[in-house]
Design a protein around this motif. Structure first.
Motif, PDB file in Angstrom:
ATOM      1  N   PHE A   9       0.057  32.457  -2.471  1.00 35.39           N
ATOM      2  CA  PHE A   9       1.080  33.126  -1.655  1.00 35.39           C
ATOM      3  C   PHE A   9       2.437  32.503  -1.961  1.00 35.39           C
ATOM      4  CE2 PHE A   9      -2.831  33.512   0.924  1.00 35.39           C
ATOM      5  CZ  PHE A   9      -2.869  34.892   1.055  1.00 35.39           C
ATOM      6  N   VAL A  10       3.450  33.346  -2.133  1.00 37.63           N
ATOM      7  CA  VAL A  10       4.770  32.844  -2.530  1.00 37.63           C
ATOM      8  C   VAL A  10       5.869  33.416  -1.622  1.00 37.63           C
ATOM      9  CG1 VAL A  10       6.451  32.710  -4.414  1.00 37.63           C
ATOM     10  CG2 VAL A  10       4.000  32.651  -4.945  1.00 37.63           C
ATOM     11  N   CYS A  11       6.738  32.507  -1.140  1.00 35.84           N
ATOM     12  CA  CYS A  11       7.960  32.925  -0.442  1.00 35.84           C
ATOM     13  C   CYS A  11       9.126  32.131  -1.025  1.00 35.84           C
ATOM     14  CB  CYS A  11       7.831  32.757   1.070  1.00 35.84           C
ATOM     15  SG  CYS A  11       7.619  31.054   1.627  1.00 35.84           S
ATOM     16  N   LEU A  12      10.235  32.030  -0.285  1.00 37.43           N
ATOM     17  CA  LEU A  12      11.418  31.339  -0.821  1.00 37.43           C
ATOM     18  C   LEU A  12      11.300  29.814  -0.680  1.00 37.43           C
ATOM     19  CD1 LEU A  12      14.306  31.474  -1.961  1.00 37.43           C
ATOM     20  CD2 LEU A  12      15.120  31.957   0.356  1.00 37.43           C
ATOM     21  N   GLY A  13      11.107  29.342   0.546  1.00 37.45           N
ATOM     22  CA  GLY A  13      11.123  27.895   0.782  1.00 37.45           C
ATOM     23  C   GLY A  13       9.764  27.229   0.802  1.00 37.45           C
ATOM     24  N   ASN A  14       8.697  28.024   0.939  1.00 33.96           N
ATOM     25  CA  ASN A  14       7.312  27.507   1.092  1.00 33.96           C
ATOM     26  C   ASN A  14       7.182  26.607   2.327  1.00 33.96           C
ATOM     27  OD1 ASN A  14       4.902  25.544  -0.853  1.00 33.96           O
ATOM     28  ND2 ASN A  14       4.527  27.313   0.419  1.00 33.96           N
ATOM     29  N   ILE A  15       7.991  26.912   3.366  1.00 33.77           N
ATOM     30  CA  ILE A  15       7.821  26.162   4.624  1.00 33.77           C
ATOM     31  C   ILE A  15       7.622  27.078   5.831  1.00 33.77           C
ATOM     32  CG2 ILE A  15       8.980  24.018   3.912  1.00 33.77           C
ATOM     33  CD1 ILE A  15      11.470  25.060   5.461  1.00 33.77           C
ATOM     34  N   CYS A  16       7.779  28.402   5.666  1.00 32.89           N
ATOM     35  CA  CYS A  16       7.585  29.308   6.808  1.00 32.89           C
ATOM     36  C   CYS A  16       6.516  30.368   6.515  1.00 32.89           C
ATOM     37  CB  CYS A  16       8.899  30.002   7.187  1.00 32.89           C
ATOM     38  SG  CYS A  16      10.225  28.858   7.651  1.00 32.89           S
ATOM     39  N   ARG A  17       6.854  31.363   5.691  1.00 37.65           N
ATOM     40  CA  ARG A  17       5.949  32.513   5.529  1.00 37.65           C
ATOM     41  C   ARG A  17       4.724  32.201   4.687  1.00 37.65           C
ATOM     42  NH1 ARG A  17      10.522  36.261   3.240  1.00 37.65           N
ATOM     43  NH2 ARG A  17      11.107  34.180   2.484  1.00 37.65           N
ATOM     44  N   HIS A  52       7.808  18.866   1.572  1.00 39.41           N
ATOM     45  CA  HIS A  52       7.929  18.905   3.033  1.00 39.41           C
ATOM     46  C   HIS A  52       6.752  19.633   3.673  1.00 39.41           C
ATOM     47  CE1 HIS A  52      12.636  18.559   2.927  1.00 39.41           C
ATOM     48  NE2 HIS A  52      12.021  17.596   2.254  1.00 39.41           N
ATOM     49  N   ALA A  53       6.406  19.228   4.908  1.00 35.95           N
ATOM     50  CA  ALA A  53       5.451  19.966   5.732  1.00 35.95           C
ATOM     51  C   ALA A  53       6.103  21.283   6.166  1.00 35.95           C
ATOM     52  CB  ALA A  53       5.087  19.135   6.955  1.00 35.95           C
ATOM     53  N   PRO A  54       5.312  22.254   6.619  1.00 41.37           N
ATOM     54  CA  PRO A  54       5.906  23.507   7.101  1.00 41.37           C
ATOM     55  C   PRO A  54       6.903  23.273   8.246  1.00 41.37           C
ATOM     56  CG  PRO A  54       3.533  23.751   6.827  1.00 41.37           C
ATOM     57  CD  PRO A  54       3.835  22.297   6.617  1.00 41.37           C
ATOM     58  N   ASP A  55       7.827  24.211   8.393  1.00 43.54           N
ATOM     59  CA  ASP A  55       8.818  24.194   9.477  1.00 43.54           C
ATOM     60  C   ASP A  55       8.094  24.064  10.835  1.00 43.54           C
ATOM     61  OD1 ASP A  55      11.903  25.515   9.901  1.00 43.54           O
ATOM     62  OD2 ASP A  55      10.500  25.730  11.583  1.00 43.54           O
ATOM     63  N   LYS A  56       8.659  23.271  11.738  1.00 41.63           N
ATOM     64  CA  LYS A  56       8.023  23.020  13.053  1.00 41.63           C
ATOM     65  C   LYS A  56       7.775  24.317  13.825  1.00 41.63           C
ATOM     66  CE  LYS A  56       9.052  18.247  14.198  1.00 41.63           C
ATOM     67  NZ  LYS A  56       9.517  17.859  12.835  1.00 41.63           N
ATOM     68  N   ARG A  57       8.699  25.282  13.694  1.00 39.42           N
ATOM     69  CA  ARG A  57       8.525  26.550  14.422  1.00 39.42           C
ATOM     70  C   ARG A  57       7.326  27.315  13.866  1.00 39.42           C
ATOM     71  NH1 ARG A  57      14.537  28.303  12.979  1.00 39.42           N
ATOM     72  NH2 ARG A  57      13.746  27.341  11.048  1.00 39.42           N
ATOM     73  N   THR A  58       7.132  27.247  12.563  1.00 43.57           N
ATOM     74  CA  THR A  58       5.975  27.873  11.911  1.00 43.57           C
ATOM     75  C   THR A  58       4.673  27.209  12.363  1.00 43.57           C
ATOM     76  OG1 THR A  58       7.218  28.511   9.952  1.00 43.57           O
ATOM     77  CG2 THR A  58       4.864  28.178   9.646  1.00 43.57           C
ATOM     78  N   THR A  59       4.678  25.871  12.320  1.00 38.90           N
ATOM     79  CA  THR A  59       3.481  25.100  12.688  1.00 38.90           C
ATOM     80  C   THR A  59       3.088  25.382  14.132  1.00 38.90           C
ATOM     81  OG1 THR A  59       4.487  23.393  11.324  1.00 38.90           O
ATOM     82  CG2 THR A  59       2.541  22.772  12.525  1.00 38.90           C
ATOM     83  N   GLN A  60       4.116  25.463  14.998  1.00 38.71           N
ATOM     84  CA  GLN A  60       3.874  25.645  16.427  1.00 38.71           C
ATOM     85  C   GLN A  60       3.244  27.004  16.726  1.00 38.71           C
ATOM     86  OE1 GLN A  60       4.045  23.186  18.472  1.00 38.71           O
ATOM     87  NE2 GLN A  60       3.184  24.552  20.027  1.00 38.71           N
ATOM     88  N   VAL A  61       3.815  28.063  16.156  1.00 36.32           N
ATOM     89  CA  VAL A  61       3.251  29.403  16.394  1.00 36.32           C
ATOM     90  C   VAL A  61       1.811  29.456  15.882  1.00 36.32           C
ATOM     91  CG1 VAL A  61       3.389  31.858  15.799  1.00 36.32           C
ATOM     92  CG2 VAL A  61       5.473  30.602  16.344  1.00 36.32           C
ATOM     93  N   ALA A  62       1.587  28.921  14.683  1.00 37.13           N
ATOM     94  CA  ALA A  62       0.236  28.962  14.107  1.00 37.13           C
ATOM     95  C   ALA A  62      -0.750  28.204  14.994  1.00 37.13           C
ATOM     96  CB  ALA A  62       0.253  28.378  12.698  1.00 37.13           C
ATOM     97  N   LEU A  63      -0.314  27.057  15.512  1.00 38.92           N
ATOM     98  CA  LEU A  63      -1.197  26.232  16.336  1.00 38.92           C
ATOM     99  C   LEU A  63      -1.587  26.957  17.625  1.00 38.92           C
ATOM    100  CD1 LEU A  63      -2.387  23.474  15.820  1.00 38.92           C
ATOM    101  CD2 LEU A  63      -0.508  22.458  17.131  1.00 38.92           C
TER     102      LEU A  63
END
Ligand code: 4NP
Length: 165
Positions: A9-17, A52-63
């Motif tokens: 899977f590929v996006c721009l920053g590899n920290i959100c989508r 970097h680990a994924p963005d905190k907002r991304t991690t939080q929603v997923a969790l």
């Protein structure tokens, strides 16, 4: 032994989508008992967040939805990835254009948009949530969860895999 099917899977920053897609799809693959048949990874076209680990907002929603993304780290996509992956899956058209520019002529796999596998078909691209609010991250998650199920069903059908769920 049959070769594994590999999905990137590929996006721009590899920290959100794309990390959301990576974590959700990988979990669906495990739940279906297909971890020995399908490999999953993600990468970005931009280099700002390498390591970097994924963005905190991304991690939080997923969790909150039951998916742990804490093991993921951002990396850059490279032309060599086309030798290793059967499905190179872009989140939006800008990602797809960048990938098409690095695609070797010899690549025989799938290169296209993730939401081609969406069952709801509300949008054709996963919108970049980085500079927006929390609703954007929730939307990304919902789009990713739906398209992940569609992609897994597609791969199972194409490759004669039987999901045991
Ligand atoms: P992503 O989101 O492509 O979904 O990981 C972004 C993350 C970071 C940036 C842009 C988009 N950035 O400009 O740093």
């Amino acid at each position: 032994m049959k070769k594994k099917t590999a999905v990137l899977f590929v996006c721009l920053g590899n920290i959100c989508r794309s990390p959301t897609a990576h974590g959700v799809f990988e979990t669906l693959v495990h739940r279906a008992g297909l971890a020995s048949a399908i490999d999953v990874d993600s990468a970005g076209t931009g280099d700002w967040h390498i390591g970097h680990a994924p963005d905190k907002r991304t991690t939080q929603v997923a969790l909150t939805k039951g998916y742990d993304l804490s093991h993921l780290r951002a990396r850059l996509v490279t032309p060599a990835d086309f030798d290793s992956y059967d499905y190179v899956v872009a989140m939006d058209r800008a990602n797809l254009r960048d990938l098409e520019a690095m695609r070797p002529a010899s690549f025989q796999g799938f290169l296209g948009l993730f939401l081609d596998f969406s069952t709801q078909r509300t949008l054709s691209e996963v919108p970049d949530p980085y500079y927006g609010g929390d609703a954007g991250f929730e939307q990304v998650f919902n789009l990713v969860e739906d398209a992940s199920a569609g992609l897994l069903a597609h791969i199972c059908q194409q490759h004669g895999l039987v999901a045991c769920h």
